[in-house]
Write an enzyme that holds these catalytic residues in place. Sequence first.
Site, PDB file in Angstrom:
ATOM      1  N   LYS A  15       9.240   1.792  -4.453  1.00  0.00           N
ATOM      2  CA  LYS A  15       7.962   2.496  -4.530  1.00  0.00           C
ATOM      3  C   LYS A  15       8.297   3.973  -4.412  1.00  0.00           C
ATOM      4  O   LYS A  15       9.000   4.386  -3.499  1.00  0.00           O
ATOM      5  CB  LYS A  15       7.029   2.060  -3.398  1.00  0.00           C
ATOM      6  N   SER A  16       7.796   4.788  -5.347  1.00  0.00           N
ATOM      7  CA  SER A  16       8.217   6.186  -5.394  1.00  0.00           C
ATOM      8  C   SER A  16       7.632   7.048  -4.289  1.00  0.00           C
ATOM      9  O   SER A  16       8.258   8.009  -3.863  1.00  0.00           O
ATOM     10  CB  SER A  16       7.897   6.803  -6.756  1.00  0.00           C
ATOM     11  N   SER A  17       6.457   6.707  -3.787  1.00  0.00           N
ATOM     12  CA  SER A  17       5.888   7.518  -2.706  1.00  0.00           C
ATOM     13  C   SER A  17       5.939   6.730  -1.396  1.00  0.00           C
ATOM     14  O   SER A  17       6.057   5.507  -1.394  1.00  0.00           O
ATOM     15  CB  SER A  17       4.447   7.913  -3.023  1.00  0.00           C
ATOM     16  N   LYS A  59      11.281   6.348  -2.836  1.00  0.00           N
ATOM     17  CA  LYS A  59      12.416   6.815  -3.650  1.00  0.00           C
ATOM     18  C   LYS A  59      12.032   6.844  -5.128  1.00  0.00           C
ATOM     19  O   LYS A  59      11.449   5.905  -5.648  1.00  0.00           O
ATOM     20  CB  LYS A  59      13.639   5.898  -3.485  1.00  0.00           C
TER      21      LYS A  59
END
Length: 127
Positions: A15-17, A59
């Site tokens: 998950k980017s955030s 990430k």
Amino acid sequence: MTAPRKIRCAIYTRKSSEEGLDQDFNSLDAQFEACTAYIASQKHEGWKGLKERYDDGGKSGGTLERPSLQRLLADIEAGRVDMVVVYKIDRLTRALSDFAKLVDQLEAAECSFVCLTSALMGPNRVI
């Protein structure tokens, strides 16, 4: 009749955030559960989920320099993983050039991968 070969499956989630990661059940958990259910549906083929989790919360998919992805790649190279299962292909990477690098690494280690959303849309798309 012989039993199918055991296929050790690692689940990779990203998950980017970091938003929502502190919740009891978050996006990484949802991805992991969906992939776990898919692996269970392939039990007749010898698929078995590994207990180890490879979660990269907060990430970006724009780089391969993610701690859990690097740990997963090391486990693949060490021969501990036969199949990587991801919910969506963009969880693995967002860059086509990085995708090509990953496919080369997986092939060199005789490891395959399956993208859950593609697998559910049609014939099993294992690379």
